[in-house]
Design an enzyme around this catalytic site. Sequence first.
Site, PDB file in Angstrom:
ATOM      1  N   GLU A   1       0.868  -1.177   0.000  1.00  0.00           N
ATOM      2  CA  GLU A   1       0.000   0.000   0.000  1.00  0.00           C
ATOM      3  C   GLU A   1       0.905   1.226   0.000  1.00  0.00           C
ATOM      4  O   GLU A   1       1.510   1.570   1.014  1.00  0.00           O
ATOM      5  CB  GLU A   1      -0.905  -0.016   1.238  1.00  0.00           C
ATOM      6  CG  GLU A   1      -1.920   1.100   1.277  1.00  0.00           C
ATOM      7  CD  GLU A   1      -2.790   1.040   2.521  1.00  0.00           C
ATOM      8  OE1 GLU A   1      -3.142   2.115   3.041  1.00  0.00           O
ATOM      9  OE2 GLU A   1      -3.115  -0.073   2.969  1.00  0.00           O
TER      10      GLU A   1
ATOM     11  N   CYS B   1      -1.370   9.346   2.106  1.00  0.00           N
ATOM     12  CA  CYS B   1      -1.027   8.868   0.766  1.00  0.00           C
ATOM     13  C   CYS B   1      -2.088   9.244  -0.249  1.00  0.00           C
ATOM     14  O   CYS B   1      -1.813   9.302  -1.451  1.00  0.00           O
ATOM     15  CB  CYS B   1      -0.800   7.364   0.786  1.00  0.00           C
ATOM     16  SG  CYS B   1      -2.172   6.415   1.485  1.00  0.00           S
TER      17      CYS B   1
END
Length: 472
Positions: free
Chosen positions: A229, A262
């Site tokens: 991820e 993110c």
Amino acid sequence: MTMLQSLDPATGEVVWEGEEADAGVVHSALARARRAFPGWAALPNDRRVAHVQAFKAALEERREGLATVISRETGKPLWETRGEVASMIGKVAISIAAQAERAGERRNAMPFGEAVLRHRPHGVMAVLGPFNFPGHLPNGHNVPALLAGNTIVFKPSELTPATGAAMAECWAEAGLPDGVFQVVQGGRSTGEALVAGEIDGLLFTGSAGAGAHFRRLFADRPHVILALELGGNNPLVAWDGDVEETASIVVQSSFVTTGQRCSCARRLIVPDDAFGRDLVEAVDSLARRVIIGRWNDEPQPYIGPLISPAAAAAAKVRADELVARGARELRSFKVLDCMGPAFVRPAILDVTGVDVPDDEIFAPIVQVTRVPDFDAALAAANATRFGLSAGLVSGDDALWQRFVLESRAGVVNRNRPTTGAAGSMPFGGLGESGNHRPSAYYAADYCAYPMASFEAAHADGNAAALAGMLTP
């Protein structure tokens, strides 16, 4: 003996101090996890669920204390870390449901017996956690991995060890058997020892650069499941609508968590017209009003410091590089030394017509690109090696249908911040943003592998299938 410390980025005060795990400690932890795996994997599912429910109860009991620990280590305001702990608690029920739906057992009747689908755990999982959501993000790996029957050795970020230690205490209260969940604290060398050890899976949340390193590192270890991820250079196309509402979406997308998500919008794409000009001015005006402060200030700030003075200094270098390439400073990026060396002022840089790197800058810096039409907006949005999140602000349904059809991203939002994501949905990206193993609701997929079986209670009918096709 190497000592590890974490510091409050707002004050520089020591939050946690402890011994860093060397290779010997890491390998011993992996060996304990290996020994614990068969018994944990064989445990009936309802008993594993009971342990995870007990972990949830421990989180609920420690809710405020855990939020304070996360705030002290990351600098995030209490309102945000309270939300993080709430997400950790909510992850349990979501993961139990996902495990049953995506990795449970299925049986179909066949003429000879049954076709059965089961899911089996991989074995020993290494989990490497990030600093920005040091509780919620590794929790999104840990809970589904344990539910599936894996054992875990977890290394928190070296910047947030106290949060990792607090999570370990909650798992200990859940009564897990010895070796099922262990924490090793340390920096790069500890992480290297962990990924070099005898593991069956690496579950990682972090930078695209680290993700690329792991892809190469495990190229010759195909039995190790990788779930990566990673970050993104995420676009937000703001095309029409109420200027004030749109500016609020931009600020929340770009500056929440001091730009350390993110899924933050790094690139703001606007029409080169009156709406685009008015919007950028409104974003600038709103950014000037955002409260910056310490995690426990009253009134609560919207953003706190970056994770460290080093992170602030590095972000300043990146901002200066953009300006040197020709970016126009609509609102310059500054380190607010009067508040402390990790505090920064959000920046708005106009990069229209400027050749800028396709990189993620993990800080509150948004780059504005003005385009002549929606075709150009779509092209600009997709002009990235990443593919985590993207957003469109528009009331035009036809534009949204084009955007959702043509966007190359795993999370695509409309009239909401790019950082919005539901735990009941998958979360992950394409390209340099991941490896096609999204987390959140789909974490169950990478925590177990499917096993398909033909089963019959007795060996009947097999010889008859060969009748007439054998020599006397």
